[in-house]
Design an enzyme around this catalytic site. Structure first.
Site, PDB file in Angstrom:
ATOM      1  N   CYS A  23      54.132 180.358  85.959  1.00 14.83           N
ATOM      2  CA  CYS A  23      53.462 181.202  86.958  1.00 14.83           C
ATOM      3  C   CYS A  23      52.704 182.363  86.335  1.00 14.83           C
ATOM      4  CB  CYS A  23      54.458 181.694  88.004  1.00 14.83           C
ATOM      5  SG  CYS A  23      55.685 182.862  87.409  1.00 14.83           S
ATOM      6  N   CYS A  42      64.214 182.273  84.772  1.00 15.36           N
ATOM      7  CA  CYS A  42      63.903 182.883  86.067  1.00 15.36           C
ATOM      8  C   CYS A  42      64.922 182.447  87.117  1.00 15.36           C
ATOM      9  CB  CYS A  42      62.494 182.500  86.497  1.00 15.36           C
ATOM     10  SG  CYS A  42      61.951 183.311  88.019  1.00 15.36           S
TER      11      CYS A  42
END
Length: 359
Positions: free
Chosen positions: A198, A101
């Site tokens: 997440c 990410c």
């Protein structure tokens, strides 16, 4: 002073980063990255990715009197992070989605968009430090707060990225950050931290795999180090190197997942001692200075986000891979995880741990 775009999660770290930059005289704009729809099958929102994060970031920006925007990166996040995460597990690897990410979303897509929109730099609330040496080259260092240090997750940053990044809180401890945020009346000062991936906030990635890739969960043999079948597994993606629980092997000496063999659809288990490795190979290495320090060098190597860095010699191989020889064996060196090279507190670079059979 610079025109800075601050990536904001709604938490205390990025909120204080924005406040400090504003106080330093910079022109500051806040942005939250929207990564997926709330109702997307198989994915649950957590603190860092929920709609409440954008609302919290918006409140902070309103308090600071700075503009706030939401950028949509759903397609990029799906392709570069979630699909990568699932693909790695289906190939017998242990992925690190936070590194991907950072590499593909925060420090590629966001940096590119910031440049297009005319921003001079992007700032985040990461715990790490950027130092410009006397030679003008940028260096990446661990944060002052070693317990919160995130430099391991940032090892892929090179000169082009570091020259346009700011980490305002890397010189402070977490306690200092909370105190400074509270002193400024930031509403995120006491906000709870998220410790999970997440998009897997409950910590059980297996549920995501069952929904996203049920075809990859093919049962197969569990074999010992001599190759004898001693049980059956429920699908290789459900297991990771070092795992002990959930093997269904009954009593006796504790056995752990030592290796995952996708070619045979086999799970290889052994005693705890079999997890120790003193040599492994790193592929797709990248370097903070855009080049390795030498063809062979000594350094500290960290093989997991919170693992102890160990002394090692790192040597380039004819095929471009890097052989890592540890001074003492490390437990559960997992293929697919990042191996990051340090000289003291300074990040040199890193790459991905390869499977033992290609070492």
């Amino acid at each position: 002073m610079a025109n800075v775009l601050v990536a904001m999660s709604g938490g205390v770290d990025s909120s204080l980063a924005a406040a400090l930059l504003l106080e330093a005289g910079h022109q500051v704009t806040g942005v939250t990255m929207h990564l997926w729809d709330d109702d997307e099958q198989g994915l649950r929102e957590s603190l860092c990715c929920a709609a409440e994060a954008a609302a919290s970031a918006r409140r902070v920006c309103a308090l600071l009197g700075i503009p706030f925007y939401v950028f949509n990166y759903q397609r990029e996040f799906r392709r570069h992070v979630i699909d990568y995460f699932i693909r790695a597990y289906t190939h017998g690897l242990t992925p690190n989605p936070c590194v991907e990410c950072n590499r593909m979303i925060k420090f590629r897509a966001l940096l590119d968009r910031a440049r297009t929109l005319g921003f001079d730099a992007v700032a985040t609330g990461h715990y790490a430090r950027i130092i410009q040496g006397e030679d003008g080259r940028y260096q990446l260092w661990r944060a002052v707060d070693l317990e919160k240090d995130q430099s391991y997750m940032l090892h892929m940053l090179g000169q082009a990225e570091l020259s346009r990044l700011i980490f305002p809180i890397g010189a402070y401890t977490k306690r200092e950050v909370r105190e400074m945020a509270a002193a400024r009346g930031l509403p995120s000062a006491d906000r709870e931290e998220s410790q999970d991936i997440c998009f897997v906030p409950d910590g059980d990635y297996r549920n995501l795999l069952r929904i996203e890739s049920p075809e990859s969960l093919v049962p197969g043999p569990i074999v010992d180090l001599e190759g004898r079948e001693i049980g059956r597994h429920r699908g290789l993606p459900l297991y990771t190197v070092g795992q002990r629980r959930g093997l269904g092997l009954g009593g006796g000496e504790p056995r752990y997942v030592v290796a995952i063999d996708p070619a045979r659809n086999a799970l290889i288990v052994g005693p705890a001692a079999a997890l120790n490795r003193a040599r492994f190979t790193v592929i797709d290495a990248c370097w903070v200075d855009d080049a390795p320090p030498a063809e062979s060098f000594t350094c500290l190597v960290q093989v997991r986000a919170h693992a102890e860095p160990l002394p090692a010699r790192v040597s380039q191989q004819p095929d471009g891979r890097w052989l890592v020889e540890l001074e003492r064996p490390q437990r559960a060196v997992s293929p697919g995880q990042a191996a990051v090279f340090y000289r003291g507190q300074q990040v040199l670079g890193g790459g991905w741990i390869a499977r033992p059979e290609v070492a």
